[in-house]
Structures are given as structure tokens and as C-alpha cells.
Scaffold this motif. Structure first.
Motif: not given
Lengths: 374, 528
Positions: A316-339
Motif C-alpha cells: 500500500i502506498l501513501f502519498g498525494s495524487s502524484f504517486e498514482q503512477n507508482i501505485a499503478r505500475t506496482l499494482d497496489i492501492p494508493l491512499i491519498r492524504f497530502c497535497y
């Protein structure tokens, strides 16, 4: 990747909720700053720009700024115009101060220089607040009151988080005087009335300034994520003000999902963000029992972070919308919590991520994200 | 080029579903962005970032401060797919004083090391432009196993307000006489600069292959692009014509081989195509508004065939495709003929030709054509140009013998009266929610499906006809008793869907005024 000084100054300034921010920049800077701000509040349009074009680059942007000031004063119903001069006027040498002094307007005007290349977003935020502190008035102290410093109007969950923190402090017998930067000009001016400043992640220069100028002491605390983080914040404030409050929290909601929490215990996660990241990592680690494998700040090398996550067991990745690419590449969910969060909205102000209620909401969000992901 | 889950799932062959998916999954981002254009425009740099991101294997490198790369990741033309890999030279105060060329050189090498791209496109910003860094010089001296591109994308050289006004006026002048179609471009959109740069710096001399065409595209930005492209390829295939590639949505190697095509099909700006013609001898044809509709599409393929030297040879194939569509459309036309219609549309480049599709191709018995010209004001189109558009539109309708009454900028009350006089009110713009205020006018929303009508193919109109028939049969078009939440807000009378709020209106007026001042020949109040 850091947004630069201009972004920081814009975020701090637009946190004065009845101010109008006049960006003295070409169109792109104005668009960029605004687009992240307006995703979750689409009618909060309180910014304009001087539209610096080739003509201004060659002949200077002072005329355009003067014209913009006069127009803004006529059009907006605002007590203050905050002029932020970005990269282009800094390089060509526009005398912003002289222009501001040359016009007589109904609205108060304050200007600041914030070329993006001259510092980080944090620098821009800190300098803008310190600059704005010139507006503050000496005020009679309100006992057991605090200012909360470190917010921006486009922080994810900002309204809900502020509401929750206010609720918790109210229970502790503490009144919130001003939320900086998420308050009206009047509230900002009256900030020196607080008995204590509480810096949540950023804004320490303003707090230091206020300590010198107005004698308001300050505490620097982590953003109150989780049961422990929230307890630390409320206890510290209570102790500092002597209100003698012992915070209590309810773990009953967590019982409803205790088996899921068992399954998630030991989950390898990674996290990146601004000052919120460390506090979030602590919650994930201490209270949910996750293993934080890679933790980074926005100012760190992004590629190193990305590589670290790829080489880890992160699920599970925690970050901003910018991290969606890493999450998608690794096929893991992204929890957005910061700007910046530009692909999720948060319009309900009773579902915070901060505070005791925030711990429940955050846990719910994590479980739901995981369960609906597969 | 980023490929999302939506891209992959969205290719099941149903053009209608594709339109709706694009409308929902792209539109939720893009629609908002268009509304934000009331308060400003994006940087030229973002148009360049978008265009480079469409090139498979390319990495855009921002030569400027980190803030530029930070926000350009979210480029308005691709809000649905942010550009995550957007390295930046991160210029600081020191670089502003001493120049950023060394940093650029180091960053190009670093980008190659990290990404191993086929192409690194260097995009200078206001800061590097003002400092005067010699980007072309740096690129020329580097020796890397990938291509390097310099795109002049400094943000302060953006388009002016008057460019759109002038183009709009020229379009209006050409509605009756298409030979007068405007032949100049929107300056400084960023996309154009990338297209021109790839022609100049990447393309290589090729032996021209007969009956081969390139198509300029905007990929997923155009709703329903995939199924449209399939049909274009199908029709061209029947004519004996092959599609070489879509520009810039292709690989770097394909771009190099682009000059092998005999003909370029231009969707937006002409400058790159003219440059290709000058450099490599490739002819071009632009998809103008008059290529809309069944006759327009037929004309397009005839004109393309003519450019390819296939006069006469392709006639049978084109006629077959058109005839088949006409046959399929016939049953819907017969159904539509039983009722009366009012159509609510907006004034734009294509308005008369869109109205002609409704009236001529679909044979909707239209009593009232309600044209909203207010959108144009939001785009800073002058009153004079709007007047020219209204006059020329009326004249075009008279010449085409279209008998409906044209009502410009009808109020809600007027729409309500109109609705009582017809069986159906259709709206191809985003106003239906406001018509539902207080359970008001029942409107069939065709704002998404109208994209089927702009295609370079015949089948879109048939699919639209089938869809409209189904919608009319659901009985939704009578008096409506819904009260959608968005119908309960108060909106600005002119700039729908902007809320009636001082902050919004002041910011809009502020932008409009300041932008107008940037037009050549205008005084400080934006007056000419």
C-alpha cells in the motif's frame, strides 16, 4: 518534487479566506497554483493575475500590475489584495513596491516577492506568513486559547481536520483563536490574542516572529494522526495551558473490524509527502502495525523514493495524487492524504483524517481501499 | 504515452459506450478544466508537455524551476492521465545569474540514464527563456543514443485574446463560402510548437508511398477517438488508402517515417503540415467544419481521394459506405418525422453545420433552433464578432432552405414556452440541469452523444439516430419532475454554469479584462 516558493506563498496567502490573491506572473503560474486549490472547492475563486506577456517581459510589467490592482479593487468585495510577484517580474526587475504605493485603493494591499526559483514551497509558505504578520494587531490575550498554524486551504481533508481538532480542544477547555492559514483577515489580525501558538508541521517562522513581537509562546507538534498523535497534541496543549485535561478515546469502532486489522498487521507500506508524512508514518507503524519500508519527503529525490518502493515489498502506498503512477505500475492501492490531491475530493467535513475520529476514518479508508482493490 | 485501465477496457467496439465512458472518465476532469478557463488559461508549456506525452517512448524535460514541473504534471488537455514522469532541471537563483546550460546538459544525461527513452524533449520555461540559455546549442553538442528535441515553450509567449476572436470571425465569414476558411493558427498553444519541432528536428526524408496518409490526433482527448479511427481506417481501406500513423500519438521511429505518407490529415493547426510540405513534399487536407454531416464526410473522402490522385477510383467505395448509412438511418428518420422538435445548441465554429446535420441528415422536424451565444463572451469573443456570427448563421440557414425559427439566447421562461409548442426539446450543450430547475423544461440531453456527429465517418450519425430514438421512447422528454441538486443552485445569467457568486464573477471579469489588454491594437481597457 517540490512546488517551489511561489506555490508556497500562494497557498499561505489564499488561506486568508476573504483575501484576493493577485499573482503578478504569466498565465501559466496563475493557472498552476489555482488548479490544485480548486479541485475540492470549485467556487472559491479569489485569485487573478496580471497576465504577463511578451510585452511585459520586454517593457516591464509595472503598468499591467497597476491596472490589475485598480481593476481588482473595483471588482472584488475584499478587505485586502495580496500581490505575489513570481519568477518573471523578479528577473526583469519590476518595482512592485513602487507600483503598490502609487495607487490609492479601497482595499488594503500587501505584496510579497516569491520567485519560484528562490526557494522551496515551505520557504514560500513561511515567508508569506511572516510577511502577513505585519497585519497583526496587538490584542488582549484570550485565556486558554490557541492558534493552529500550518494549514493551507488546499490541504486534503483540511476542513474536516480543523473541525475535529477544534472539537477535541474544546473538550479540553481550549478555544481555537485563529487557524493559519485558513481564516478571515480579521481572525488573522487578531491572532496575537491567543495564549499559545501551536505549529503543526510548518509555520514556525511565524510562531517565532509572534513570540518576539507579541510575546505569544509556541509549541511545535506533529500533525495529529492516530490515537497516539492526537493524545500527544491535546495533552501537550493542555499541559502548556494548565487546563488539566486527560484526553480519552474510544477504540470500540476498531473492534468492528478487528479481524481485518489482524490481517493487515505487518503490511509493508511506503509513504511520501510534505510535513504530514512523518506523522502519518507514525500512525501506520505504531497503531496499525504496518511496516513502513520507504519513507520520504517531497523535497527528497523522487527517483530514489520511486526506486526504493520498487525494490521493497510495499503493498500500500501513501502519498498525494502524484504517486498514482507508482501505485499503478506496482499494482497496489494508493491512499491519498497530502497535497496535492486532484483526483479525489473531500467535501464532507465530518470525515477527518486527523484526531480520534480521523483515526477511525483513516482506518476505514484503508480497509475499504484494500478490500475493493483486488 | 500513458495507458490507463480505462484505455484498455474501453475498446469493446461499442462507439456509444466509448463516448459515455470518455465523457465520464475524461470529462469529469476535462469539463472542469474548461470551466476554469473562465478565470485564466494554462501555460504554453502545458500544451507542449501534453503533445510530448503522446509520443511513445518520449520524456519531456522541463528546463526551469521545480514549480513548473510540479504543476505541469497536470496538463489541461490530459487531466485524466497526469504526466507523472516529468523531470526538471530545477533552476535556482544561482542558475538565473550564471545560466542553466550546464545543468541542462547534466539533466539530459541523467534523464537518459534513468529512463532510456527514445526521445528527450527539452521544454524551456519563462525562466530559462529570460536567462537566455542556448537550448539548441546544448542539444547539438550532446551525443546520446536517443533523439533530442527542443520545443520553444516559454510561457510568456502565449496566445492573445484577439487570436480566437479573429479566427471565430473568419469562420463565420466562411460558413457560406468555405473557400474562405481561415488559414492561420492559434499561436502559442504549445501543441503547435511540438508539432512544428518534430517536423523540423525529427522527421527524415522518405520515399513517398502512394495512398498513404498520416492523421493528426488528440487521442483520448477526443471523445470516441478509437472507434472513429477504426472507421476512418475502414473507409480509407475500402478506397485503397492506408493510414501510416497518428501524429503525435505514435512512436519516435514512426514520426521519423511520417514523410513517407502522401497526405497529412490536419485536425487543428496548419503550420506543421505546411512545414512538412515545404520540407518533404507531403500534401495535406484539413478537417474543416464543412466536412461534417453525411454530405460533408462524403466530400472529405472525395477531396482526400483527389489529393491522392484517386479521382473516380474511390467513388464506389465512398458511395457504398454512405448508402449503407443512409439505409440504416431511414427508419429513424421516419420515426422522427412524426414529431416537432426544438434544439438548444451553442454558438461556435461549427454551429450551422451541426444544425444542418439535425435537420438534413437526421431529418428532425425542427421548429425552433435556440442558439446560446453567451459562451462566446466567456471566451472573450467581441460583440461585433458575435453579431457577424448570428447574421451569417441566419443567412446560411436561408440558403440551405432550413425553415426553423432561430432564437438567440433564450431565457428560461422562453425555453419553457418553446417546450410547450413542441414534442421534444434536445440540448447538445451542458444546460439541461438548469432547465430542470423547479421541475421546469424537460430536455433530452445529447451533449455527450453529439460527439458522434463530428466524426470523419458516416456511422456516427446512424449510432446517434439509434440512440436518440431510444431516448425519445423512454418518455423522458415530457415535463420533468426531477429536482437534481445542481438545478437548485443560482447560476450567473450569462456564464452558465458559473455560480452566481461575486468571487466567481469578479475573477472572470478580472481575467477577461486583463487578457484583453494583451491583444495587439488594444488600449489598456482592452478596447481596439
Amino acid at each position: 518534487m517540490d512546488g517551489g516558493k511561489f506555490f508556497g506563498a500562494f497557498r499561505a496567502s489564499s488561506g486568508i479566506t476573504d483575501a484576493v490573491v493577485l499573482n503578478h506572473v504569466p498565465v501559466g503560474c496563475n493557472w498552476g497554483a489555482a488548479i490544485f486549490k480548486t479541485t475540492s472547492n470549485q467556487f472559491d475563486m479569489r485569485h487573478a493575475c496580471t497576465v504577463m506577456h511578451e510585452r511585459e517581459i520586454v517593457f516591464g510589467g509595472e503598468d499591467a500590475l497597476r491596472e490589475a490592482l485598480i481593476r481588482a479593487d473595483e471588482l472584488y468585495d475584499t478587505p485586502i489584495l495580496l500581490v505575489i510577484a513570481g519568477d518573471a517580474p523578479s528577473i526583469i526587475g519590476d518595482d512592485v513596491g513602487a507600483v503598490v504605493n502609487s495607487v490609492t485603493l479601497d482595499a488594503e494591499v500587501m505584496w510579497m516577492e516569491a520567485a519560484g526559483f528562490k526557494g522551496s514551497m515551505r520557504d514560500g509558505y513561511e515567508e508569506a506568513l511572516t510577511h502577513l504578520a505585519g497585519l497583526m494587531n496587538e490584542s488582549d490575550m484570550i485565556e486558554n486559547s490557541v492558534n493552529l498554524i500550518g494549514f493551507s486551504p488546499d490541504d486534503f481533508k483540511v476542513d474536516a481536520d480543523v473541525k475535529e481538532i477544534k472539537r477535541l480542544l474544546r473538550d479540553a477547555g481550549v478555544e481555537v483563536n485563529s487557524v493559519i492559514s485558513k481564516c478571515s483577515l480579521e481572525q488573522f489580525k487578531k491572532a496575537p490574542a491567543a495564549e499559545l501558538n501551536v505549529v503543526l508541521g510548518q509555520g514556525s517562522k511565524l510562531a517565532e516572529h509572534m513570540k518576539i513581537e507579541f510575546g505569544v509562546p509556541y509549541l511545535e507538534m506533529e500533525y495529529p494522526y492516530g490515537l497516539e498523535g492526537t493524545t500527544q497534541l491535546t495533552s501537550a496543549i493542555s499541559e502548556e495551558l494548565g487546563t488539566g485535561h486527560e484526553p480519552e478515546f474510544d477504540i470500540e469502532p476498531f473492534k468492528k473490524v478487528y479481524l481485518y486489522l489482524h490481517e493487515l498487521y505487518g503490511t509493508p507500506v511506503s509513504i511520501i509527502g510534505d510535513f504530514h508524512a512523518e506523522a502519518m508514518a507514525n500512525f501506520l507503524n505504531w497503531e496499525l502495525g504496518f511496516n513502513v519500508e520507504v519513507s520520504a519527503r517531497n523535497v527528497d529525490d523522487y527517483f530514489e523514493f520511486e526506486e526504493g518502493v520498487r525494490n521493497s515489498n510495499t503493498t500500500i502506498l501513501f502519498g498525494s495524487s502524484f504517486e498514482q503512477n507508482i501505485a499503478r505500475t506496482l499494482d497496489i492501492p494508493l491512499i491519498r492524504f497530502c497535497y496535492p490531491v486532484f483526483d479525489n475530493v473531500c467535501v464532507y467535513d465530518d470525515a477527518p483524517y486527523a484526531g480520534f475520529r480521523g483515526a477511525v476514518c483513516l482506518t476505514e479508508a484503508i480497509i475499504n481501499t484494500v478490500m475493493s482493490y483486488g | 504515452m500513458e495507458m490507463s485501465k480505462h484505455d484498455m477496457a474501453n475498446d469493446d467496439g461499442s462507439p456509444l459506450r466509448e463516448i459515455f465512458r470518455d465523457r465520464v472518465f475524461n470529462g469529469i476532469h476535462q469539463g472542469t478544466t474548461w470551466q476554469f478557463h473562465r478565470y485564466g488559461i494554462n501555460c504554453k508549456l502545458s500544451g507542449s508537455v501534453y503533445a510530448v506525452s503522446e509520443i511513445e517512448g518520449a520524456i519531456p524535460l522541463i528546463h526551469g524551476p521545480s514549480g513548473c514541473a510540479f504543476h505541469q504534471r497536470l496538463t489541461p488537455r490530459k487531466m485524466y492521465a497526469p504526466i507523472y514522469n516529468l523531470p526538471c532541471t530545477d533552476l535556482n537563483e544561482n542558475d538565473v545569474i550564471y545560466g542553466g546550460e550546464d545543468k541542462l546538459r547534466d539533466n539530459i544525461n541523467e534523464v537518459y540514464r534513468r529512463f532510456h527513452p527514445s526521445l528527450i524533449a527539452v521544454l524551456p520555461t519563462c525562466v530559462s527563456g529570460l536567462v537566455g540559455d542556448d537550448v539548441s546549442g546544448v542539444i547539438t553538442e550532446l551525443d546520446l543514443p536517443c533523439d533530442l528535441l527542443h520545443v520553444p515553450s516559454e510561457g510568456f509567449a502565449h496566445r492573445s485574446r484577439e487570436s480566437l476572436d479573429m479566427i471565430m470571425r473568419d469562420y463565420a465569414e466562411s460558413w457560406k463560402d468555405p473557400s474562405r476558411s481561415p488559414a492561420y493558427d492559434l499561436r502559442g498553444c504549445g501543441h503547435e510548437e511540438v508539432m512544428f519541432s518534430i517536423v523540423d528536428q525529427l522527421m527524415e526524408e522518405q520515399e513517398i508511398v502512394e495512398n498513404l496518409v498520416n492523421i493528426e490526433s488528440f487521442g483520448r482527448f477526443t471523445y470516441g477517438f478509437r472507434s472513429e479511427l477504426r472507421e476512418i481506417k475502414h473507409i480509407f481501406g475500402a478506397m485503397g488508402v492506408s493510414v501510416n500513423l497518428t501524429l503525435p500519438t505514435c512512436t519516435v521511429e514512426e514520426i521519423k517515417r511520417a514523410p513517407a505518407a502522401e497526405l497529412n490529415i490536419v485536425t487543428r493547426n496548419l503550420r506543421w503540415a505546411e512545414r512538412m510540405k515545404a520540407r518533404f513534399g507531403n500534401d495535406y487536407i484539413r478537417k474543416w467544419f464543412f466536412y461534417f454531416g453525411l454530405d460533408g464526410v462524403e466530400k472529405f473522402y472525395h477531396d482526400a481521394a483527389s489529393k491522392l490522385g484517386l479521382d473516380g477510383e474511390a467513388d464506389d467505395a465512398i458511395r457504398r459506405e454512405k448508402t449503407q448509412s443512409l439505409q440504416e438511418l431511414e427508419k429513424y428518420r421516419n420515426i422522427f418525422a412524426r414529431d416537432d422538435f426544438a434544439v438548444s445548441t451553442q454558438g461556435f465554429f461549427f454551429t450551422p453545420y451541426l444544425a444542418r446535420i439535425y435537420a438534413t441528415d437526421l431529418k428532425l422536424p425542427i421548429k425552433y433552433l435556440c442558439v446560446d451565444m453567451q459562451l462566446l463572451k466567456a471566451l472573450n469573443i467581441s460583440e461585433e464578432t458575435i453579431e457577424v456570427m448570428i447574421t451569417n448563421m441566419q443567412e446560411a440557414f436561408e440558403e440551405w432552405d432550413l425553415k426553423f425559427e432561430v432564437i438567440t439566447n433564450p431565457t428560461l421562461d422562453e425555453m419553457s414556452e418553446i417546450a410547450k409548442k413542441v414534442d421534444h426539446v434536445l440540448s447538445d450543450r451542458i444546460t439541461p440541469p438548469i432547465y430542470e430547475k423547479g421541475g421546469g423544461v424537460g430536455v433530452t440531453d445529447i451533449s455527450a452523444t453529439r460527439y458522434l456527429l463530428f466524426r470523419t465517418g458516416f456511422s456516427g450519425i446512424v449510432v446517434f439516430g439509434k440512440y436518440l430514438n431510444r431516448e425519445l421512447n423512454t418518455g423522458k422528454t415530457g415535463q420533468n419532475h426531477r429536482e437534481p441538486i445542481i438545478s437548485r443552485f443560482n447560476y450567473d445569467k450569462i456564464y452558465y454554469p458559473m455560480l452566481d457568486d461575486n468571487r466567481c464573477s469578479a475573477s472572470r471579469e478580472m481575467w477577461s479584462g486583463m487578457w484583453s489588454m494583451k491583444s495587439e491594437g488594444c488600449d489598456n481597457n482592452g478596447r481596439r
